[in-house]
Write an enzyme that holds these catalytic residues in place. Structure first.
Site, PDB file in Angstrom:
ATOM      1  N   HIS A 157       0.818  -1.216   0.000  1.00  0.00           N
ATOM      2  CA  HIS A 157       0.000   0.000   0.000  1.00  0.00           C
ATOM      3  C   HIS A 157       0.851   1.265   0.000  1.00  0.00           C
ATOM      4  O   HIS A 157       0.456   2.288  -0.575  1.00  0.00           O
ATOM      5  CB  HIS A 157      -0.916   0.005   1.223  1.00  0.00           C
ATOM      6  CG  HIS A 157      -1.805   1.203   1.312  1.00  0.00           C
ATOM      7  ND1 HIS A 157      -3.025   1.291   0.675  1.00  0.00           N
ATOM      8  CD2 HIS A 157      -1.645   2.395   1.966  1.00  0.00           C
ATOM      9  CE1 HIS A 157      -3.581   2.460   0.927  1.00  0.00           C
ATOM     10  NE2 HIS A 157      -2.766   3.152   1.702  1.00  0.00           N
ATOM     11  N   ASN A 202      -2.852   7.823 -12.566  1.00  0.00           N
ATOM     12  CA  ASN A 202      -2.902   9.104 -11.862  1.00  0.00           C
ATOM     13  C   ASN A 202      -2.260   8.878 -10.500  1.00  0.00           C
ATOM     14  O   ASN A 202      -2.641   7.944  -9.791  1.00  0.00           O
ATOM     15  CB  ASN A 202      -4.343   9.571 -11.643  1.00  0.00           C
ATOM     16  CG  ASN A 202      -5.108   9.719 -12.930  1.00  0.00           C
ATOM     17  OD1 ASN A 202      -4.545  10.040 -13.963  1.00  0.00           O
ATOM     18  ND2 ASN A 202      -6.414   9.485 -12.881  1.00  0.00           N
ATOM     19  N   HIS A 221      -1.774   2.266  -8.194  1.00  0.00           N
ATOM     20  CA  HIS A 221      -2.602   1.602  -9.199  1.00  0.00           C
ATOM     21  C   HIS A 221      -2.792   2.506 -10.400  1.00  0.00           C
ATOM     22  O   HIS A 221      -2.516   3.709 -10.354  1.00  0.00           O
ATOM     23  CB  HIS A 221      -3.969   1.244  -8.621  1.00  0.00           C
ATOM     24  CG  HIS A 221      -4.885   2.429  -8.442  1.00  0.00           C
ATOM     25  ND1 HIS A 221      -4.701   3.392  -7.466  1.00  0.00           N
ATOM     26  CD2 HIS A 221      -5.984   2.834  -9.139  1.00  0.00           C
ATOM     27  CE1 HIS A 221      -5.641   4.307  -7.556  1.00  0.00           C
ATOM     28  NE2 HIS A 221      -6.434   4.001  -8.566  1.00  0.00           N
ATOM     29  N   GLN A 273      -5.319   2.621 -14.355  1.00  0.00           N
ATOM     30  CA  GLN A 273      -6.591   2.208 -14.930  1.00  0.00           C
ATOM     31  C   GLN A 273      -6.433   1.949 -16.427  1.00  0.00           C
ATOM     32  O   GLN A 273      -5.458   2.382 -17.052  1.00  0.00           O
ATOM     33  CB  GLN A 273      -7.655   3.281 -14.707  1.00  0.00           C
ATOM     34  CG  GLN A 273      -7.946   3.576 -13.249  1.00  0.00           C
ATOM     35  CD  GLN A 273      -9.044   4.609 -13.085  1.00  0.00           C
ATOM     36  OE1 GLN A 273     -10.187   4.406 -13.488  1.00  0.00           O
ATOM     37  NE2 GLN A 273      -8.698   5.738 -12.491  1.00  0.00           N
TER      38      GLN A 273
END
Length: 358
Positions: A132, A172, A185, A187
């Site tokens: 994370h 982003n 992450h 997309q």
């Protein structure tokens, strides 16, 4: 690379990508989820011809949850997330709050000044690591290569879907950019239309071909490599440079030396070199201001279905940060007229990024 495909509790697809061929990904999603109704619509702007996606159902999506409630971390006995497995390398799944969906439910309209239809397509989330607190810049070259392989695999699969015109992979990073989940992450959007920016670029490419008989991107890359003033770094197969008319304070374009339409067309030598150069660029961005992680957008430009012969794959990386304590906001001329004003000269930006090497 090993790819494992599974289903989430509401029927959405999840894919695991592993460097270890023996990896087993058979954890079942134990959540109780109802399928989400997607009512996206695509409307045509009668003044510009641009396609605009209307996705009002996304207002309720998850927004900046605390780390112990992150939906992109691996699941534990105490907390079930979007990723059922207790650990993963790279995971890709259908977005729970998609802007586009294969079964989008919206009426079709064909009237003067009123052209609209369902927002069909697909939106996926790409998780680069289970950590994370990491970022893409923290990844090893092997992990960055695995992400590249995942992007490539998804580009091939999504491009083959009926009605998909263009596949867009992007990341982003940073709350300043508007990120709603802090976990590292990106997309992927599978559009049922050619995006407005690509449409404008294609028009310029064809105009250049008509005027010169040559390809715009071949000429552009050759000119930047010959000039050298805005080149940030170069390898045997890729070159990164600040564009002559950069719109953002620090903006770098990364091109393969061999023109290809999309990620699926890269050869092994190009794939092998990419991770080193890309990670170098991201780390230079992080060293620019002495403030830690720099917010950025990283965008793969891939040719749409009907423009594969003339357009060129490339990556655009840019930040909205212009100094250590100032952001570039899109003000009246940029937001209202799409007429950018850049406060940093491209030549100075290139010099700063060259100096940001370790």
């Amino acid at each position: 690379m090993k790819k494992t495909t599974a289903k989430l509790a509401d029927g959405r697809e999840i894919l695991y990508y592993d460097t270890d061929e023996s990896a087993v990904r058979d954890t079942v999603d134990r959540r109780h989820l109802e399928p989400t109704a997607v009512r996206s619509a695509i409307r045509r702007d009668p003044a510009t011809g641009d396609s605009v996606t209307i996705a009002a159902h996304r207002q309720g999506r998850t927004h900046l949850p605390p780390a112990d409630e992150c939906p992109l971390c691996p699941s534990t006995d105490a907390r079930l997330s979007e990723i059922p497995a207790p650990d993963y390398e790279v995971a890709v799944f259908e977005n729970r709050f998609p802007s586009l969906h294969p079964d989008a439910d919206a009426p079709r309209t064909e009237r003067p000044l009123r052209t609209a239809g369902p927002g069909t397509g697909r939106c996926e989330v790409v998780c680069f690591t289970a950590d994370h607190d990491a970022s893409f810049a923290d990844l090893s070259e092997a992990r960055a290569r695995l992400v590249l392989d995942a992007w490539t695999d998804r580009t091939a699969a999504l491009s083959a879907l009926p009605g998909v015109e263009q596949v867009y992979c992007f990341e982003n990073r940073g709350a300043e950019i508007g990120v709603t989940l802090a976990h590292p992450h990106g997309q992927i959007y599978a559009f049922p239309f050619t995006t407005p920016r690509t449409t404008r670029i294609a028009a310029r490419a064809w105009a250049h071909r008509t005027a010169t008989g040559r390809n715009l991107f071949d000429d552009l890359l050759a000119a930047e490599r010959a000039d050298g003033e805005r080149v940030v770094l170069a390898g045997e197969h890729w070159t990164a440079f600040v564009p002559f008319a950069a719109r953002w304070p620090y903006e770098v374009h990364l091109y393969p030396h061999r023109r290809v339409p999309d990620l699926t067309a890269l050869d092994e030598a190009e794939r092998a070199e990419f991770p080193r150069l890309y990670l170098d660029l991201l780390r230079r961005f992080d060293r620019l201001f002495g403030t830690g992680r720099t917010p950025y957008i990283s965008a793969w430009h891939q040719a749409p279905r009907d423009q594969r012969d003339e357009l060129a794959l490339h990556l655009e990386l840019f930040t909205i940060r212009r100094t250590a304590d100032k952001l570039k906001y899109l003000a009246g001329v940029e937001s209202g007229m799409d007429a950018f004003v850049n406060d940093v000269s491209p030549e100075h930006a290139a010099q700063r990024l060259r100096e940001a090497a370790l």
